[in-house]
Design a protein around this motif. Structure first.
Motif, PDB file in Angstrom:
ATOM      1  N   UNK A  21       0.862  -1.191   0.000  1.00  0.00           N
ATOM      2  CA  UNK A  21       0.000   0.000   0.000  1.00  0.00           C
ATOM      3  C   UNK A  21       0.889   1.228   0.000  1.00  0.00           C
ATOM      4  N   UNK A  22       0.641   2.089  -0.976  1.00  0.00           N
ATOM      5  CA  UNK A  22       1.429   3.302  -1.132  1.00  0.00           C
ATOM      6  C   UNK A  22       0.522   4.505  -0.937  1.00  0.00           C
ATOM      7  N   UNK A  23       0.893   5.332   0.036  1.00  0.00           N
ATOM      8  CA  UNK A  23       0.124   6.547   0.343  1.00  0.00           C
ATOM      9  C   UNK A  23       0.738   7.713  -0.433  1.00  0.00           C
ATOM     10  N   UNK A  24      -0.041   8.280  -1.331  1.00  0.00           N
ATOM     11  CA  UNK A  24       0.397   9.438  -2.105  1.00  0.00           C
ATOM     12  C   UNK A  24       0.016  10.691  -1.330  1.00  0.00           C
ATOM     13  N   UNK A  25       0.995  11.597  -1.178  1.00  0.00           N
ATOM     14  CA  UNK A  25       0.767  12.794  -0.382  1.00  0.00           C
ATOM     15  C   UNK A  25       1.538  13.975  -0.972  1.00  0.00           C
ATOM     16  N   UNK A  26       1.267  15.164  -0.420  1.00  0.00           N
ATOM     17  CA  UNK A  26       1.980  16.386  -0.792  1.00  0.00           C
ATOM     18  C   UNK A  26       1.996  17.301   0.427  1.00  0.00           C
ATOM     19  N   UNK A  27       3.109  17.965   0.647  1.00  0.00           N
ATOM     20  CA  UNK A  27       3.245  18.839   1.817  1.00  0.00           C
ATOM     21  C   UNK A  27       2.235  19.976   1.843  1.00  0.00           C
ATOM     22  N   UNK A  28       1.795  20.428   0.683  1.00  0.00           N
ATOM     23  CA  UNK A  28       0.873  21.557   0.626  1.00  0.00           C
ATOM     24  C   UNK A  28      -0.579  21.165   0.896  1.00  0.00           C
ATOM     25  N   UNK A  29      -0.857  19.872   0.992  1.00  0.00           N
ATOM     26  CA  UNK A  29      -2.231  19.401   1.142  1.00  0.00           C
ATOM     27  C   UNK A  29      -2.554  19.089   2.607  1.00  0.00           C
ATOM     28  N   UNK A  30      -3.512  19.792   3.208  1.00  0.00           N
ATOM     29  CA  UNK A  30      -3.833  19.525   4.612  1.00  0.00           C
ATOM     30  C   UNK A  30      -4.531  18.185   4.840  1.00  0.00           C
ATOM     31  N   UNK A  31      -5.188  17.641   3.820  1.00  0.00           N
ATOM     32  CA  UNK A  31      -5.937  16.395   4.005  1.00  0.00           C
ATOM     33  C   UNK A  31      -5.044  15.199   4.297  1.00  0.00           C
ATOM     34  N   UNK A  32      -3.807  15.180   3.784  1.00  0.00           N
ATOM     35  CA  UNK A  32      -2.957  14.030   4.075  1.00  0.00           C
ATOM     36  C   UNK A  32      -2.571  14.015   5.548  1.00  0.00           C
ATOM     37  N   UNK A  33      -2.529  15.183   6.166  1.00  0.00           N
ATOM     38  CA  UNK A  33      -2.217  15.227   7.603  1.00  0.00           C
ATOM     39  C   UNK A  33      -3.379  14.647   8.414  1.00  0.00           C
ATOM     40  N   UNK A  34      -4.595  14.850   7.952  1.00  0.00           N
ATOM     41  CA  UNK A  34      -5.770  14.283   8.621  1.00  0.00           C
ATOM     42  C   UNK A  34      -5.708  12.759   8.571  1.00  0.00           C
ATOM     43  N   UNK A  35      -5.334  12.218   7.420  1.00  0.00           N
ATOM     44  CA  UNK A  35      -5.189  10.772   7.281  1.00  0.00           C
ATOM     45  C   UNK A  35      -4.123  10.242   8.235  1.00  0.00           C
ATOM     46  N   UNK A  68      -3.129   9.368 -10.215  1.00  0.00           N
ATOM     47  CA  UNK A  68      -3.453   9.961  -8.920  1.00  0.00           C
ATOM     48  C   UNK A  68      -3.864  11.407  -9.162  1.00  0.00           C
ATOM     49  N   UNK A  69      -5.125  11.703  -8.887  1.00  0.00           N
ATOM     50  CA  UNK A  69      -5.662  13.034  -9.135  1.00  0.00           C
ATOM     51  C   UNK A  69      -5.997  13.785  -7.851  1.00  0.00           C
ATOM     52  N   UNK A  70      -6.003  13.090  -6.724  1.00  0.00           N
ATOM     53  CA  UNK A  70      -6.335  13.725  -5.451  1.00  0.00           C
ATOM     54  C   UNK A  70      -5.410  13.237  -4.362  1.00  0.00           C
ATOM     55  N   UNK A  71      -5.190  14.111  -3.393  1.00  0.00           N
ATOM     56  CA  UNK A  71      -4.299  13.809  -2.279  1.00  0.00           C
ATOM     57  C   UNK A  71      -5.095  13.905  -0.988  1.00  0.00           C
ATOM     58  N   UNK A  72      -4.927  12.976  -0.069  1.00  0.00           N
ATOM     59  CA  UNK A  72      -4.121  11.763  -0.184  1.00  0.00           C
ATOM     60  C   UNK A  72      -4.884  10.680  -0.939  1.00  0.00           C
ATOM     61  N   UNK A  73      -4.154   9.781  -1.540  1.00  0.00           N
ATOM     62  CA  UNK A  73      -4.726   8.600  -2.159  1.00  0.00           C
ATOM     63  C   UNK A  73      -3.957   7.389  -1.673  1.00  0.00           C
ATOM     64  N   UNK A  74      -4.654   6.282  -1.491  1.00  0.00           N
ATOM     65  CA  UNK A  74      -4.026   5.016  -1.120  1.00  0.00           C
ATOM     66  C   UNK A  74      -4.154   4.071  -2.301  1.00  0.00           C
ATOM     67  N   UNK A  75      -3.021   3.654  -2.839  1.00  0.00           N
ATOM     68  CA  UNK A  75      -3.010   2.717  -3.948  1.00  0.00           C
ATOM     69  C   UNK A  75      -2.469   1.389  -3.465  1.00  0.00           C
ATOM     70  N   UNK A  76      -3.060   0.327  -3.962  1.00  0.00           N
ATOM     71  CA  UNK A  76      -2.696  -1.027  -3.545  1.00  0.00           C
ATOM     72  C   UNK A  76      -2.083  -1.739  -4.744  1.00  0.00           C
ATOM     73  N   UNK A  92     -11.270  10.215   4.221  1.00  0.00           N
ATOM     74  CA  UNK A  92     -11.524  11.232   5.250  1.00  0.00           C
ATOM     75  C   UNK A  92     -11.688  10.679   6.655  1.00  0.00           C
ATOM     76  N   UNK A  93     -12.058   9.403   6.769  1.00  0.00           N
ATOM     77  CA  UNK A  93     -12.229   8.862   8.117  1.00  0.00           C
ATOM     78  C   UNK A  93     -11.773   7.403   8.149  1.00  0.00           C
ATOM     79  N   UNK A  94     -11.484   6.894   9.342  1.00  0.00           N
ATOM     80  CA  UNK A  94     -10.956   5.530   9.459  1.00  0.00           C
ATOM     81  C   UNK A  94     -11.893   4.463   8.915  1.00  0.00           C
ATOM     82  N   UNK A  95     -13.193   4.654   9.051  1.00  0.00           N
ATOM     83  CA  UNK A  95     -14.144   3.650   8.600  1.00  0.00           C
ATOM     84  C   UNK A  95     -14.057   3.446   7.087  1.00  0.00           C
ATOM     85  N   UNK A  96     -13.937   4.545   6.339  1.00  0.00           N
ATOM     86  CA  UNK A  96     -13.829   4.444   4.885  1.00  0.00           C
ATOM     87  C   UNK A  96     -12.576   3.662   4.485  1.00  0.00           C
ATOM     88  N   UNK A  97     -11.472   3.972   5.125  1.00  0.00           N
ATOM     89  CA  UNK A  97     -10.207   3.322   4.790  1.00  0.00           C
ATOM     90  C   UNK A  97     -10.233   1.854   5.195  1.00  0.00           C
TER      91      UNK A  97
END
Length: 104
Positions: A21-35, A68-76, A92-97
């Protein structure tokens, strides 16, 4: 979580018979910090899988290759092939993941 920083390390990571599992992220994106607030617990529940993260700006060609068009994304991945893609809107939340990863 290990960081993928070269094309060679990316290829090595995905070309494994174990689910990766590879987590795609970017420093400028606040959503990856939520994940990151809850991904550690999920990783503990999925210790049978390999985990790593990749900065989309560091390896844009890998990001583009994987659509990958959105951050964060989890690719398997398994055996060098992408077998799953959880888009940022669904991380956005643990249940979805957890629900998404239960299929692997």
């Amino acid at each position: 979580m290990n960081k993928i920083e070269t094309n060679e390390s990316y290829k090595s990571f995905i070309n494994d018979p174990k689910v990766a599992i590879l987590k795609y992220e970017a420093n400028w994106c606040p959503d990856w910090k939520r994940l990151d607030f809850f991904i550690g617990d999920i990783m503990n529940d999925h210790q049978d899988k390999k985990w790593a993260q990749i900065d989309i700006e560091q390896l844009p060609e890998v990001t583009e290759e994987n659509d990958v068009m959105g951050i964060p994304s989890l690719l398997v991945y398994k055996d060098g092939k992408k077998i799953g893609h959880l888009h940022s809107a669904n991380t956005k939340n643990p249940e979805q993941v957890k629900e998404y990863l239960s299929q692997f």
